[in-house]
Design an enzyme around this catalytic site. Structure first.
Site, PDB file in Angstrom:
ATOM      1  N   ARG A  11     123.674  73.748  56.870  1.00  0.00           N
ATOM      2  CA  ARG A  11     122.884  73.649  58.541  1.00  0.00           C
ATOM      3  C   ARG A  11     122.407  71.873  58.546  1.00  0.00           C
ATOM      4  NH1 ARG A  11     125.925  77.455  57.068  1.00  0.00           N
ATOM      5  NH2 ARG A  11     125.704  79.286  58.408  1.00  0.00           N
ATOM      6  N   ASP A  59      97.107  67.310  42.806  1.00  0.00           N
ATOM      7  CA  ASP A  59      96.151  67.946  43.666  1.00  0.00           C
ATOM      8  C   ASP A  59      95.008  68.039  42.440  1.00  0.00           C
ATOM      9  OD1 ASP A  59      95.097  69.860  45.842  1.00  0.00           O
ATOM     10  OD2 ASP A  59      94.391  70.831  44.446  1.00  0.00           O
ATOM     11  N   LYS A  85      96.038  74.486  41.555  1.00  0.00           N
ATOM     12  CA  LYS A  85      97.279  74.413  42.942  1.00  0.00           C
ATOM     13  C   LYS A  85      98.610  73.745  42.085  1.00  0.00           C
ATOM     14  CE  LYS A  85      93.837  75.194  46.401  1.00  0.00           C
ATOM     15  NZ  LYS A  85      92.622  74.411  47.929  1.00  0.00           N
ATOM     16  N   CYS A 170      98.021  50.618  60.454  1.00  0.00           N
ATOM     17  CA  CYS A 170      98.141  51.551  59.273  1.00  0.00           C
ATOM     18  C   CYS A 170      96.840  52.249  59.510  1.00  0.00           C
ATOM     19  CB  CYS A 170      97.629  50.535  57.917  1.00  0.00           C
ATOM     20  SG  CYS A 170      96.051  49.243  57.851  1.00  0.00           S
ATOM     21  N   CYS A 173      93.792  50.117  60.727  1.00  0.00           N
ATOM     22  CA  CYS A 173      93.490  49.560  61.903  1.00  0.00           C
ATOM     23  C   CYS A 173      93.103  50.840  63.126  1.00  0.00           C
ATOM     24  CB  CYS A 173      95.458  49.621  62.347  1.00  0.00           C
ATOM     25  SG  CYS A 173      96.064  48.232  61.628  1.00  0.00           S
ATOM     26  N   CYS A 200      87.046  71.858  57.474  1.00  0.00           N
ATOM     27  CA  CYS A 200      87.566  73.700  57.442  1.00  0.00           C
ATOM     28  C   CYS A 200      86.693  74.060  57.070  1.00  0.00           C
ATOM     29  CB  CYS A 200      89.268  73.628  56.505  1.00  0.00           C
ATOM     30  SG  CYS A 200      90.132  72.863  57.213  1.00  0.00           S
ATOM     31  N   CYS A 257      92.871  43.099  60.372  1.00  0.00           N
ATOM     32  CA  CYS A 257      92.734  44.256  60.232  1.00  0.00           C
ATOM     33  C   CYS A 257      91.798  43.709  58.275  1.00  0.00           C
ATOM     34  CB  CYS A 257      94.137  44.575  59.812  1.00  0.00           C
ATOM     35  SG  CYS A 257      93.917  46.695  59.009  1.00  0.00           S
TER      36      CYS A 257
HETATM   37 ZN   LIG Z   1      95.902  47.608  59.452  1.00  0.00          ZN
END
Ligand SMILES: [Zn+2]
Length: 354
Positions: A11, A59, A85, A170, A173, A200, A257
């Site tokens: 698919r 993790d 995790k 980035c 930036c 959270c 930057c």
């Molecule tokens: Zn940058």
């Protein structure tokens, strides 16, 4: 491609943007995901089903009952067993698609291990919950020249931006002066980033918001991996599933930057990284040096002086009310029930030595 793969991915191969060539490229791709919470589990599920070649999942945390509402790869038994995790996700993903090389790495991404863990991949994915790690990821991605996808979600709202080093803006930036990692403060519903004081753990998070942002992240990754990426500029996409508001804003490179123009990698060079960090609302992580612990032996020793001592192959947990201490085999510990680094350090020294 053999006929079983042909059938499995039919698919997706039928979809004009991918085709058989695109699927072949996906099957040969190497992806690394940092952070396996709500965003990370959802994006890993999508990309493993789509048939990436390999997925490394880094993790530092373990599964708890309060994760199950939104972290879609985990089950009640993972929380009961206290599995890391990265381990629980690897098991589940291997059952979903055994032809993908899935590698769970139980570790905290730091300036010491970032380049080694992230190099030689085609794309880096953000599943983290903090800007300290994101700025480290940004430094590593720019230095190694690997595209990465920033993603964050809190409450009913999330943002994501695809960063191609040398070609687009980035993270530094985007976040400008805040890129030293001191703080990141968007206004309420800022299109740039969730407010630093909204996490959270303080304002909650909807699984549907994580699902939307993870889906956009997976689609962006797929486009990059199959070589179908057409957007010239970085676009910051935000979506609020409660109000229905969504935006897509073009982000310009900052000609001054520090990271993608000047190539100063302060986060990767480690100056900005403390050994003791906050980890969620009510936990402190201590990782002063790597040491190899014999968890079974340690468990016997601690059982004489602490309550509820339990261990598995990956971690040891015990209670010193009102605190709960979880120790990983590399010597890292998460102390729950305090925000005070001094208390956490003292518990660590008392039970685990220094
Ligand atoms: Zn940058």
């Amino acid at each position: 491609m053999d006929s079983s793969l042909q059938d499995r991915y039919s698919r997706q191969i039928l979809f004009a943007g991918i085709g058989e060539d695109g699927q072949r490229r996906l099957l040969a791709s190497r992806v690394v995901l940092v952070g396996c919470g709500a965003l990370g589990t959802a994006v890993a599920n999508l990309l493993v089903r789509a048939g990436v070649g390999s997925l490394r999942i880094i993790d530092r945390d373990f599964v708890e009952a309060s994760n199950l509402q939104r972290q879609t790869l985990f089950e009640e038994s993972d929380a009961r067993e206290g599995l890391p995790k990265a381990v629980a996700a690897e098991r589940r993903l291997c059952a979903i698609n055994s032809s993908v090389r899935v590698e769970g790495v139980v570790a905290d991404l730091t300036s010491r291990n970032a380049e080694e863990l992230l190099a030689a991949h085609n794309i880096l994915l953000d599943g983290t919950d903090n800007f300290e790690t994101r700025f480290l990821l940004n430094d590593a991605a720019v230095k190694l020249g690997i595209p990465w996808i920033y993603a964050a979600v809190v409450g009913s709202y999330g943002v994501t931006m695809t960063i191609r080093p040398g070609a687009t803006a980035c993270l530094a930036c985007l976040l400008g002066a805040n890129a030293d990692g001191a703080s990141v403060n968007g206004s309420a519903h800022s299109p740039i980033a969730p407010r630093a004081d909204e996490t959270c753990d303080t304002v909650g998070v909807l699984n549907s918001a994580a699902g939307v942002i993870a889906s956009i992240e997976a689609a962006e990754a797929t486009k990059l991996l199959v070589g179908a990426y057409i957007s010239e500029d970085a676009r910051l996409v935000s979506f609020d599933v409660w109000t229905g508001r969504h935006q897509s804003i073009r982000i310009e490179r900052n000609p001054a930057c520090r990271v993608c123009i000047a190539h100063e990698f302060r986060h990767l060079e480690g100056q900005a990284q403390p050994h003791v960090t906050m980890c969620g609302r009510d936990s402190v992580q201590i990782h002063e040096r790597s040491r190899s612990l014999d968890l079974a032996e340690l468990s016997r020793r601690i059982a004489a002086v602490a309550a509820d001592v339990r261990h598995n192959d990956f971690l040891l947990r015990f209670c010193v009310p009102p605190h709960e201490v979880t120790v990983f085999a590399d010597g890292r510990a998460i102390i729950k029930g305090t925000r005070d680094p001094a208390i956490a350090r003292s518990l660590y020294a008392r039970y685990l030595g220094s």
